[in-house]
Design an enzyme around this catalytic site. Sequence first.
Site, PDB file in Angstrom:
ATOM      1  N   ASP A 188       0.912   5.118   1.833  1.00 59.67           N
ATOM      2  CA  ASP A 188       0.225   5.832   2.921  1.00 59.67           C
ATOM      3  C   ASP A 188      -0.513   7.015   2.305  1.00 59.67           C
ATOM      4  O   ASP A 188      -0.094   7.547   1.275  1.00 59.67           O
ATOM      5  CB  ASP A 188       1.238   6.287   3.975  1.00 59.67           C
ATOM      6  CG  ASP A 188       1.870   5.100   4.682  1.00 59.67           C
ATOM      7  OD1 ASP A 188       1.348   3.978   4.550  1.00 59.67           O
ATOM      8  OD2 ASP A 188       2.901   5.296   5.350  1.00 59.67           O
ATOM      9  N   HIS A 234       4.745   0.056  -0.059  1.00 61.48           N
ATOM     10  CA  HIS A 234       5.524  -0.748   0.882  1.00 61.48           C
ATOM     11  C   HIS A 234       4.652  -1.827   1.503  1.00 61.48           C
ATOM     12  O   HIS A 234       3.425  -1.778   1.387  1.00 61.48           O
ATOM     13  CB  HIS A 234       6.144   0.148   1.958  1.00 61.48           C
ATOM     14  CG  HIS A 234       5.160   1.063   2.642  1.00 61.48           C
ATOM     15  ND1 HIS A 234       4.667   2.216   2.049  1.00 61.48           N
ATOM     16  CD2 HIS A 234       4.555   0.990   3.851  1.00 61.48           C
ATOM     17  CE1 HIS A 234       3.824   2.811   2.871  1.00 61.48           C
ATOM     18  NE2 HIS A 234       3.731   2.072   3.977  1.00 61.48           N
ATOM     19  N   ARG A 259       8.132  -8.456  15.663  1.00 59.68           N
ATOM     20  CA  ARG A 259       8.425  -7.068  15.287  1.00 59.68           C
ATOM     21  C   ARG A 259       7.312  -6.155  15.774  1.00 59.68           C
ATOM     22  O   ARG A 259       6.143  -6.525  15.716  1.00 59.68           O
ATOM     23  CB  ARG A 259       8.563  -6.961  13.765  1.00 59.68           C
ATOM     24  CG  ARG A 259       8.809  -5.552  13.286  1.00 59.68           C
ATOM     25  CD  ARG A 259       9.277  -5.539  11.832  1.00 59.68           C
ATOM     26  NE  ARG A 259       9.644  -4.194  11.462  1.00 59.68           N
ATOM     27  CZ  ARG A 259       8.851  -3.356  10.786  1.00 59.68           C
ATOM     28  NH1 ARG A 259       7.671  -3.728  10.370  1.00 59.68           N
ATOM     29  NH2 ARG A 259       9.255  -2.133  10.527  1.00 59.68           N
ATOM     30  N   HIS A 279       0.853  -1.188   0.000  1.00 64.27           N
ATOM     31  CA  HIS A 279       0.000   0.000   0.000  1.00 64.27           C
ATOM     32  C   HIS A 279       0.892   1.242   0.000  1.00 64.27           C
ATOM     33  O   HIS A 279       2.077   1.163   0.311  1.00 64.27           O
ATOM     34  CB  HIS A 279      -0.874   0.038   1.265  1.00 64.27           C
ATOM     35  CG  HIS A 279      -0.066   0.227   2.508  1.00 64.27           C
ATOM     36  ND1 HIS A 279       0.632  -0.801   3.104  1.00 64.27           N
ATOM     37  CD2 HIS A 279       0.206   1.331   3.265  1.00 64.27           C
ATOM     38  CE1 HIS A 279       1.278  -0.345   4.157  1.00 64.27           C
ATOM     39  NE2 HIS A 279       1.049   0.948   4.282  1.00 64.27           N
TER      40      HIS A 279
HETATM   41  O1  LIG Z   1       5.339  -1.705  10.115  1.00 66.71           O
HETATM   42  C1  LIG Z   1       5.866  -1.013   9.272  1.00 66.71           C
HETATM   43  O2  LIG Z   1       7.073  -0.996   9.101  1.00 66.71           O
HETATM   44  C2  LIG Z   1       5.047  -0.187   8.328  1.00 66.71           C
HETATM   45  C3  LIG Z   1       3.716   0.205   8.838  1.00 66.71           C
HETATM   46  C4  LIG Z   1       2.921   0.846   7.758  1.00 66.71           C
HETATM   47  O3  LIG Z   1       3.271   0.837   6.611  1.00 66.71           O
HETATM   48  C5  LIG Z   1       1.631   1.499   8.067  1.00 66.71           C
HETATM   49  O4  LIG Z   1       1.188   1.411   9.218  1.00 66.71           O
HETATM   50  O5  LIG Z   1       1.062   2.125   7.157  1.00 66.71           O
HETATM   51 FE   LIG Z   2       2.210   2.251   5.460  1.00 70.81          FE
END
Ligand SMILES: O=C(O)CCC(=O)C(=O)O
Ligand SMILES: [Fe+2]
Length: 350
Positions: A221, A281, A291, A219
């Site tokens: 952001d 990403h 994580r 996606h």
């Molecule tokens: O967890 C991550 O590294 C990315 C989180 C992410 O892309 C989001 O919350 O939009």
């Molecule tokens: Fe994100």
Amino acid sequence: MSLHETRKIKIHQPENFQFNSIPDSHAWADLHDHPTVEPIGPDMIPVIDLNDPKLIEKIGKACEEWGVFLIRNHGIEPKLLNQFSSQMDRLFALPAEVKLKVAKADALDAGYGGDPISRFFPKYTWSEAFTILDSPLEHAKKLWPDDYSSFCEVMEEYKKAMNPLGRRLMHVMLLSLGVSEEEINNTPMGDFSKIKTVLSLNSYPACHDADRVLGLPPHSDNGFITFVYDNGVSGLQILRRKDDNGPKRWVTVPVVPDTFVVNVGDLMQVLTNGRFHNMVHRATIGKTYHRMSSAYFFASELDVKVSPLSKLTDPGVGPLYKTVTWPELLQMKNSLSYDQALEAIKIDSN
Ligand SMILES: O=C(O)CCC(=O)C(=O)O
Ligand SMILES: [Fe+2]
């Protein structure tokens, strides 16, 4: 599956992380759609020191070429970051039934549940998320009736420390494109009351069959920029466009101590008339380590109209995007497809 069903929020019940074998509902088929490469050589994601005398130039180049970079010497106190990480650990370590007391009813609500992106996909993600819109106080009281204030204080302190950093970076980004201070003052970056922030905490438990599950689907952001801070476990990957160095590929974001990952979102693409591009990403899952990450999103207040800066539009062509508010963009992502919203507001220059 009907459209309606796929778009309902899916809360991954935490006890599901105990599966002996991954059920079909959680197994993603297309994780190897593109090769995955390490961040080395031409795929080394820029790491930028905020004290660098060439900061403006470096940030501009990273935004144009990558849409993502890491920052060091950002000025956020290590003590605060340690407290922030501890509160994240504390939150996700709560028993499932406690976390579900503050479950989201809708994908864009504050509270515990799935991330807002997963509703566009038929599979469950291997993750939990907790979203903070304004104050987490009401939720924290339900999670820790006898000790809710430390969580709230640390979250507030984190936001308070990050806000000037976000403002500074967005400012530098526009300066790098030759936008004057005066013009910046007329954008949401010139008036922080026009910026809306959202803090999302993510937890991605380890999975023995990590190659078949996914923490967060691909996606971009939707705000201007996002800061990602994690617990030192890798998992974030960015999609690099096809170039002279290879085909479209997933680049693993390196874990570099004392840095934040910064990425460019949809609204920045609109504001810069496409000079800066949003960045696709995803979050992958590890076999051994749990994580945790936080994403701090900087978008515009609900009624603020975002349009391409006239300075960045070609007088012969005009703006490449229509004016849009953040809720309109979200609505388009919701009703079209999560990756077609920007196409939908593109102005056909022919
Ligand atoms: O967890 C991550 O590294 C990315 C989180 C992410 O892309 C989001 O919350 O939009
Ligand atoms: Fe994100």
